[in-house]
Design an enzyme around this catalytic site. Structure first.
Site, PDB file in Angstrom:
ATOM      1  N   ARG A   1       0.834  -1.205   0.000  1.00 21.93           N
ATOM      2  CA  ARG A   1       0.000   0.000   0.000  1.00 21.93           C
ATOM      3  C   ARG A   1       0.872   1.259   0.000  1.00 21.93           C
ATOM      4  NH1 ARG A   1      -2.649  -3.609   3.553  1.00 21.93           N
ATOM      5  NH2 ARG A   1      -1.647  -2.664   5.372  1.00 21.93           N
ATOM      6  N   ARG A   2       2.124   1.088  -0.451  1.00 21.08           N
ATOM      7  CA  ARG A   2       3.090   2.194  -0.451  1.00 21.08           C
ATOM      8  C   ARG A   2       3.596   2.512  -1.854  1.00 21.08           C
ATOM      9  NH1 ARG A   2       6.898   0.043   4.575  1.00 21.08           N
ATOM     10  NH2 ARG A   2       5.257   0.019   6.191  1.00 21.08           N
TER      11      ARG A   2
ATOM     12  N   CYS B   1       1.166  20.723 -10.566  1.00 20.44           N
ATOM     13  CA  CYS B   1      -0.299  20.700 -10.462  1.00 20.44           C
ATOM     14  C   CYS B   1      -0.775  19.270 -10.210  1.00 20.44           C
ATOM     15  CB  CYS B   1      -0.930  21.270 -11.725  1.00 20.44           C
ATOM     16  SG  CYS B   1      -0.539  23.008 -12.013  1.00 20.44           S
TER      17      CYS B   1
ATOM     18  N   SER C   1      -4.529  21.721  -8.511  1.00 18.38           N
ATOM     19  CA  SER C   1      -5.142  22.795  -9.282  1.00 18.38           C
ATOM     20  C   SER C   1      -5.408  22.298 -10.696  1.00 18.38           C
ATOM     21  CB  SER C   1      -4.200  24.012  -9.311  1.00 18.38           C
ATOM     22  OG  SER C   1      -4.692  25.019 -10.165  1.00 18.38           O
TER      23      SER C   1
ATOM     24  N   ASP D   1      -6.962  23.726 -14.438  1.00 17.97           N
ATOM     25  CA  ASP D   1      -7.585  24.595 -15.441  1.00 17.97           C
ATOM     26  C   ASP D   1      -8.454  23.668 -16.286  1.00 17.97           C
ATOM     27  OD1 ASP D   1      -8.173  25.958 -17.793  1.00 17.97           O
ATOM     28  OD2 ASP D   1      -6.199  26.868 -17.982  1.00 17.97           O
TER      29      ASP D   1
ATOM     30  N   HIS E   1     -11.159  24.807 -11.653  1.00 16.05           N
ATOM     31  CA  HIS E   1     -11.584  26.158 -12.005  1.00 16.05           C
ATOM     32  C   HIS E   1     -11.688  26.386 -13.512  1.00 16.05           C
ATOM     33  CE1 HIS E   1      -7.138  26.176 -11.514  1.00 16.05           C
ATOM     34  NE2 HIS E   1      -7.186  26.851 -12.661  1.00 16.05           N
TER      35      HIS E   1
END
Length: 276
Positions: free
Chosen positions: A137-138, A157, A178, A180, A218
């Site tokens: 699980r690593r 990002c 983030s 776009d 966003h």
């Protein structure tokens, strides 16, 4: 309808209808004319793509898979941070005079780390564990190294991938701080779906689910009319991805190792402005 289209349309409608604008705040990104690039956003979007059912590529606008895979291989295979190793100009705005984007993206994946099994970089560690420790699980990578952030032209990002083997199926979570939505959502989804297919093939596994976790999803102010036009279109069925079965090692893949079969899409003639 392509699953990638369906989720993109749902995400964008949600952002436009219920998102929060940052027009009352100072923002870092700027348009070419120097104007602040404001956004409307939703925080915390999670999308799931089952790669056993279809390949997640948008059809409501033309997507350039080989260019996306070229960037993916630049980061994951070449482990480069120099745009001169890339066959497109998408990173030029962040590069210095030598072509470097600093200690970002491929640089982080190529740094060697010491393990009980010997020295390996992050990609080689993933490849090793998928074959030798599939129950682990690593199995993950991270590009967000706080020690090096001050030497990065752009903070990463899409910053981490977590892999998990369930039976003979390879699943992954892509974490993105983030997004776009117009310029990057379809791009990142299809390139990391390809990565999952590649890693599964060379590890003797089947590609399963790609879960995409987006913190700040966003739409830029100048992108709103383009997004509204695109999401009003009727999607085509998803195409099929062909990946060369003769490739048995991750570093043997090239952009010629894959193709789309039956890809139909709507054109997007309008140039998309990019905020930097």
């Amino acid at each position: 309808m392509s699953r990638a289209d369906q989720l993109f349309i749902e995400n964008c409608k949600e952002i436009l209808a219920h998102g929060v604008w940052d027009t009352d705040q100072p923002v870092r990104p700027r348009w070419d004319d120097g104007s602040p690039a404001h956004t409307v956003k939703r925080f915390g979007i999670v999308n799931r793509y089952d790669l056993r059912e279809e390949f997640p590529i948008q059809t409501i606008r033309r997507m350039y898979l080989k260019s996306a895979v070229d960037e993916l291989l630049w980061i994951w295979q070449k482990k480069s941070n120099n745009v001169r190793d890339l066959n497109s100009n998408i990173w030029d705005a962040w590069a210095d005079e030598s072509g470097s984007i600093g200690k970002a993206y491929g640089y982080q994946l190529g740094v060697k780390h010491r393990y009980p099994e010997g020295e390996m970089d992050q990609v080689d560690r993933v490849l090793y564990d998928l074959k030798h420790n599939p129950a682990s699980r690593r199995i993950l990578t991270s590009l967000y190294n706080h020690h090096d952030l001050c030497e990065m032209a752009l903070y990463p990002c899409a910053w981490s991938m977590t892999f998990n083997v369930s039976g003979r199926t390879l699943n992954a979570v892509l974490n993105q701080r983030s997004q776009d939505m117009l310029t990057a959502n379809g791009w990142n989804v299809m390139q990391y779906a390809v990565l999952l297919h590649m890693l599964a093939q060379v590890s003797g596994l089947e590609a399963g689910e790609l879960i995409h976790v987006i913190a700040d999803a966003h739409i830029y102010d100048r992108h709103v009319p383009i997004v509204e036009e695109i999401i009003a279109r009727k999607p085509f069925p998803a195409p099929k991805l062909w990946l060369d079965p003769a490739v048995t090692g991750f570093y043997g893949f090239t952009t010629d190792s894959l193709r789309l079969e039956g890809y139909q899409c709507h054109p997007l003639d309008e140039k998309i402005p990019v905020a930097v």
